[in-house]
Design an enzyme around this catalytic site. Structure first.
Site, PDB file in Angstrom:
ATOM      1  N   CYS A  26     -15.528-136.456  22.510  1.00 50.65           N
ATOM      2  CA  CYS A  26     -16.104-137.635  21.874  1.00 50.65           C
ATOM      3  C   CYS A  26     -15.337-137.985  20.591  1.00 50.65           C
ATOM      4  CB  CYS A  26     -17.576-137.370  21.547  1.00 50.65           C
ATOM      5  SG  CYS A  26     -18.399-138.745  20.721  1.00 50.65           S
TER       6      CYS A  26
ATOM      7  N   CYS B 287     -18.146-137.426  17.477  1.00 51.99           N
ATOM      8  CA  CYS B 287     -18.657-136.125  17.020  1.00 51.99           C
ATOM      9  C   CYS B 287     -17.858-134.938  17.560  1.00 51.99           C
ATOM     10  CB  CYS B 287     -20.132-135.977  17.381  1.00 51.99           C
ATOM     11  SG  CYS B 287     -20.429-135.818  19.160  1.00 51.99           S
TER      12      CYS B 287
ATOM     13  N   CYS C  32     -24.079-136.768  21.268  1.00 57.53           N
ATOM     14  CA  CYS C  32     -24.542-138.008  20.628  1.00 57.53           C
ATOM     15  C   CYS C  32     -24.781-139.159  21.604  1.00 57.53           C
ATOM     16  CB  CYS C  32     -23.560-138.447  19.545  1.00 57.53           C
ATOM     17  SG  CYS C  32     -22.006-139.146  20.160  1.00 57.53           S
TER      18      CYS C  32
ATOM     19  N   CYS D  52     -26.007-123.932  20.800  1.00 61.16           N
ATOM     20  CA  CYS D  52     -26.426-122.688  21.446  1.00 61.16           C
ATOM     21  C   CYS D  52     -27.930-122.752  21.691  1.00 61.16           C
ATOM     22  CB  CYS D  52     -26.091-121.499  20.552  1.00 61.16           C
ATOM     23  SG  CYS D  52     -26.769-119.933  21.152  1.00 61.16           S
TER      24      CYS D  52
ATOM     25  N   CYS E 288     -29.579-119.733  19.089  1.00 61.37           N
ATOM     26  CA  CYS E 288     -29.566-119.780  17.623  1.00 61.37           C
ATOM     27  C   CYS E 288     -29.252-121.167  17.055  1.00 61.37           C
ATOM     28  CB  CYS E 288     -28.575-118.760  17.072  1.00 61.37           C
ATOM     29  SG  CYS E 288     -26.841-119.180  17.361  1.00 61.37           S
TER      30      CYS E 288
ATOM     31  N   ASP F 177     -14.400-126.917  47.358  1.00 62.85           N
ATOM     32  CA  ASP F 177     -14.759-128.335  47.442  1.00 62.85           C
ATOM     33  C   ASP F 177     -15.953-128.683  46.553  1.00 62.85           C
ATOM     34  OD1 ASP F 177     -16.773-128.485  50.491  1.00 62.85           O
ATOM     35  OD2 ASP F 177     -16.616-126.954  48.948  1.00 62.85           O
ATOM     36  N   GLU F 178     -16.435-127.742  45.768  1.00 63.58           N
ATOM     37  CA  GLU F 178     -17.535-127.991  44.837  1.00 63.58           C
ATOM     38  C   GLU F 178     -17.001-127.922  43.410  1.00 63.58           C
ATOM     39  OE1 GLU F 178     -20.378-125.053  46.082  1.00 63.58           O
ATOM     40  OE2 GLU F 178     -21.324-126.479  47.430  1.00 63.58           O
TER      41      GLU F 178
ATOM     42  N   CYS G 216     -21.508-118.485  22.442  1.00 65.02           N
ATOM     43  CA  CYS G 216     -21.770-118.828  21.048  1.00 65.02           C
ATOM     44  C   CYS G 216     -20.903-117.975  20.123  1.00 65.02           C
ATOM     45  CB  CYS G 216     -23.251-118.616  20.726  1.00 65.02           C
ATOM     46  SG  CYS G 216     -23.679-118.982  19.006  1.00 65.02           S
TER      47      CYS G 216
ATOM     48  N   CYS H 110     -24.002-115.840  17.778  1.00 59.24           N
ATOM     49  CA  CYS H 110     -24.865-114.796  18.353  1.00 59.24           C
ATOM     50  C   CYS H 110     -24.309-114.183  19.634  1.00 59.24           C
ATOM     51  CB  CYS H 110     -26.277-115.328  18.595  1.00 59.24           C
ATOM     52  SG  CYS H 110     -26.411-116.485  19.983  1.00 59.24           S
TER      53      CYS H 110
END
Length: 114
Positions: free
Chosen positions: A7, A10, A30, A75, A78, A94-95, A103, A106
Site C-alpha cells: 500500500c 500505510c 487501511c 499480530c 499482541c 493448482d491452488e 510476529c 511475541c
C-alpha cells in the site's frame, strides 16, 4: 510468479480482490484500493482446509529462507504491527499458496489463505 504489492499509504501488504466487478489490489490494513490494469490477470480462490490435513510445524527459532520483514500487519496476540512473512505452497500446485506471518515481538506464527 508471485508479486507482492504494498500500500502506498500505510505500507501494508495488498491482496487481489474483486470490487464492483473489477480486479483490484486492496490494502489489508487501511482498505486502500488500486485497480489492476486490464492486461494483468488476477485469479483468487478460497480454500477450506479440513482438520485431517497436515499442519506445517516450525521450530521457534526457525525462519524459512526468503522470509521478509513487513510493517502494517497486526499480530492477533499482541497487536504488534511488524512481522516476518513468507509464502509456501502447502497444497496442490493448482491452488494458491499460503502466506505465513511471524510476529517480531511475541513470535506468534499465523497464516492467511487467498
Amino acid at each position: 510468479m508471485i508479486v507482492v504489492k504494498f500500500c502506498p499509504k500505510c505500507n501494508s501488504m495488498m491482496v487481489p480482490k474483486k470490487s464492483n466487478g473489477k480486479n483490484v489490489y486492496r490494502c489489508t490494513k487501511c482498505g486502500y484500493e488500486k485497480e489492476v490494469p486490464e492486461t494483468t490477470i488476477v485469479v483468487t480462490s478460497k480454500v477450506k482446509h479440513s482438520i485431517k490435513e497436515k499442519t506445517l510445524v516450525l521450530e521457534e527459532e526457525e525462519m524459512p529462507s526468503g522470509a521478509q520483514k513487513i510493517k502494517g500487519v497486526l499480530c492477533p496476540s499482541c497487536k504488534n504491527d511488524e512481522a516476518y512473512f513468507w509464502i509456501l505452497q502447502t497444497r496442490r500446485a493448482d491452488e494458491p499458496p499460503t502466506r505465513f506471518y511471524k510476529c517480531t515481538k511475541c513470535g506468534k506464527v499465523w497464516r492467511e489463505y487467498e
